[in-house]
Design a protein around this motif. Structure first.
Motif, PDB file in Angstrom:
ATOM      1  N   ASN A 118       0.824  -1.211   0.000  1.00 13.21           N
ATOM      2  CA  ASN A 118       0.000   0.000   0.000  1.00 13.21           C
ATOM      3  C   ASN A 118       0.857   1.260   0.000  1.00 13.21           C
ATOM      4  OD1 ASN A 118      -2.330  -1.555   0.030  1.00 13.21           O
ATOM      5  ND2 ASN A 118      -2.465  -1.569   2.287  1.00 13.21           N
ATOM      6  N   THR A 121       1.982   1.953  -3.451  1.00 12.43           N
ATOM      7  CA  THR A 121       0.889   2.543  -4.233  1.00 12.43           C
ATOM      8  C   THR A 121       0.762   4.026  -3.908  1.00 12.43           C
ATOM      9  OG1 THR A 121      -0.265   0.431  -4.235  1.00 12.43           O
ATOM     10  CG2 THR A 121      -1.557   2.396  -4.742  1.00 12.43           C
ATOM     11  N   ARG A 124       3.489   5.897  -5.669  1.00  9.43           N
ATOM     12  CA  ARG A 124       3.204   6.088  -7.097  1.00  9.43           C
ATOM     13  C   ARG A 124       2.233   7.246  -7.299  1.00  9.43           C
ATOM     14  NH1 ARG A 124       0.767   1.004 -10.080  1.00  9.43           N
ATOM     15  NH2 ARG A 124      -0.915   1.520  -8.587  1.00  9.43           N
ATOM     16  N   ASP A 125       1.201   7.301  -6.382  1.00  8.41           N
ATOM     17  CA  ASP A 125       0.258   8.411  -6.495  1.00  8.41           C
ATOM     18  C   ASP A 125       0.941   9.756  -6.217  1.00  8.41           C
ATOM     19  OD1 ASP A 125      -1.650   6.546  -7.092  1.00  8.41           O
ATOM     20  OD2 ASP A 125      -2.414   6.411  -5.007  1.00  8.41           O
TER      21      ASP A 125
END
Length: 583
Positions: A118, A121, A124-125
């Protein structure tokens, strides 16, 4: 391997992948009829036309200057665009990477693989939000299998194939260094130029990841293409404009120059009434007025000289005719006195002989003056008849053999040609040959004299070669002048009026031929009379060379003449030279 750049260096200069080349197509030349004659026509135009030559040189130099300027400006703009975009990309990538690393450092995952996934992720955002590109890729550096390590990810096709091995090795080798490289990005619309920036990310409990952000440079490439096209259009327009301006300016200058050249040519050909049109008050107008004033002066002086020459010719002709009658009476009286000289005392007898000789010379002078006046008046007519020049030369040599014996000169005729009859005036040609042989006898210093007669299909010629003292070059140039002598102090041994060679030259030109002379101090002289076989002017070289070289000496030796030929030294010849210009 593509170049890899580091901060503060120029190793990442673009390789040209984002700049589209300008393609130029050649238009076919207009098919002129005689296209093979283009080089000769252009070369002739280059030699003859000042306007063409100046415009061509101006256009060539202008095109070269504009080409250099356009290339320099295009390269400078290209480098500035790339450098500005590269600095912007590196700063953007640095901010996004620092934000992602801050997110990783603030997280407390405590060895939980789901939390780590998580977290990646979220990273990456964060990268997508903080950077101006959505081409992102991350790869784990350590390839050892681990259940905690999140999987590698790529966004919008930024795969390992796009990233070179050199860039990956540079990123893996340095944990805190930022690396970049110019690449071609495989987007959906096709490959476009771009920059890939690489840096490491440190993931807690997992290790380092390679992070790559790719930036599209398509807009910069389009801007550069537009700038380059604008530069080329402006450059070509400038060349055309400068050519048109040069043509207009040169036309205003070369037209008066052309008029001056045409007017000068007409003036030189004898049209004394031509003048230049004068317009305005500038330098060209001043030139025109000066030219016209010069033409007026030349015209007036030529007319004065023509009138003076006409008066002189008429005077010589009238005086010569008027003197004929009293001279005839004096000649009769001198002959009668000379016939009775045996009855006189020696002094009176000698005076009678001198009187008779000078009266004869005076009569010859009057005859020559009348002949010269006919030449000047253009009233001489030829009485042509077929005559062999070789036989004519034999007759003249025979008639002058006694005179040659008195001076100790041995005359030998060498005639390989010239026997076929040629249309000529035998009386005038005989007079020319007699004059040339008489000069050779008088100035030959008792050495042999060679008479050469030869012919070809165009002309016949006779050469009279003596081995006397010769003449200086400045004397050779004046040998055909009237009454001119190289050394006036020397007395004539044969006599003459000083007009013989001048009349001989007139006789030669009257036949359409020429009378040439060669002479050198210490080597003697050679006179060559050349006559064309057909009426008109000579079109080829004389069958008898004017410069005999050493052939004449070899010919004398081969003939076995009794008198040796002695070449006089240059200094002695210069001291003794005094050949008459015309006998």
């Amino acid at each position: 391997m593509p170049p890899v750049g580091v901060p503060g260096t120029t190793a990442g200069v673009p390789t040209g992948t984002f700049a589209q080349p300008v393609v130029q197509t050649r238009r076919p030349l207009i098919a002129w009829r005689n296209w093979r004659a283009w080089p000769d026509d252009l070369a002739g135009l280059w030699r003859r036309s000042l306007r063409f030559r100046t415009i061509l040189v101006t256009l060539a130099l202008t095109a070269l200057a504009i080409l250099v300027a356009c290339i320099w400006m295009a390269l400078a703009i290209q480098n500035d665009l790339f450098q500005a975009r590269k600095d912007q990309v590196l700063a953007d990538s640095q901010r996004a990477t620092e934000a992602a690393q801050a997110t990783l450092d603030a997280a407390a995952v405590q060895g939980d693989s789901i939390q780590i996934q998580n977290l990646m992720t979220s990273v990456r955002d964060t990268l997508a939000e903080r950077s101006s590109t959505d081409l992102i890729a991350a790869f784990r550096i350590d390839r050892t299998p681990s259940q905690l390590a999140p999987q590698d990810f790529t966004v919008r096709g930024l795969t390992e194939d796009v990233i070179s091995e050199g860039l990956r090795e540079a990123v893996q080798s340095s944990a805190n260094q930022q690396w970049w490289q110019s690449v071609s990005l495989p987007l959906t619309d096709g490959p476009v130029p771009g920059i890939v920036v690489g840096q490491q990310l440190s993931v807690p409990d997992v290790g380092g990841y390679e992070l790559y952000l790719a930036y599209d440079l398509g807009s910069a490439s389009q801007t550069l293409g537009f700038v380059q096209a604008t530069l080329w259009i402006v450059g070509i327009s400038l060349i055309v404009l400068i050519g048109a301006i040069s043509w207009f300016v040169l036309r205003s200058v070369t037209i008066p120059i052309g008029e001056a050249a045409d007017t000068s040519a007409k003036l030189a050909s004898g049209e004394l009434g031509v003048r230049l049109p004068v317009r305005g008050e500038d330098e060209l107008a001043t030139l025109g007025r000066s030219f016209n004033a010069m033409a007026d002066s030349i015209e007036s002086q030529i007319k004065e000289l023509a009138d003076l020459s006409l008066v002189q010719q008429r005077f010589v002709s009238d005086v010569s005719h008027e003197l004929r009658t009293p001279l005839t009476t004096i000649r009769l009286a001198a002959d009668m006195i000379n016939d009775q000289r045996d009855e006189f005392d020696p002094a009176t007898a000698r005076a009678a002989e001198l009187l008779n000789a000078q009266v004869q010379r005076f009569e010859t002078l009057l005859t020559d003056l009348l002949e010269i006046s006919r030449y000047d008046a253009g009233s001489v007519q030829l009485e042509l008849e077929p005559t062999s020049l070789a036989h004519l030369a034999e007759d003249v040599i025979g008639s002058m053999q006694q005179l040659a014996d008195q001076h100790g000169s041995d005359i030998r005729l060498v005639a390989p040609g010239g026997y076929s009859p040629v249309e000529m005036d035998p009386r005038r040609v005989r007079r020319v040959v007699r004059n040339l042989i008489g000069n050779a006898i008088e100035h030959g210093e008792g050495r042999p004299i060679v008479i050469t007669v030869d012919s070809d299909q165009q002309a016949v010629a006779i050469g009279v070669r003596d081995f006397g003292l010769g003449m200086k070059p400045e004397d050779v140039d004046r040998v055909f002048d009237r009454f001119w002598r190289a050394d006036p102090s020397r007395t004539r041994t044969i006599g003459g009026t000083g007009l013989g060679l001048s009349i001989a030259l007139g006789d030669a030109r009257l036949h359409g031929g020429e009378l040439s002379v060669w002479s050198e101090l210490g080597r003697g002289s050679n006179f060559v009379l050349t006559l064309p076989r057909q009426s008109g002017h000579l079109t080829a070289a004389s069958p008898v060379p004017v410069d005999p070289g050493d052939d004449a000496i070899a010919a004398i030796d081969a003939l076995g003449l009794t008198q040796p030929i002695e070449i006089v030294s240059m200094d002695a010849a210069a001291e003794a030279s005094g050949r008459g210009g015309a006998s």
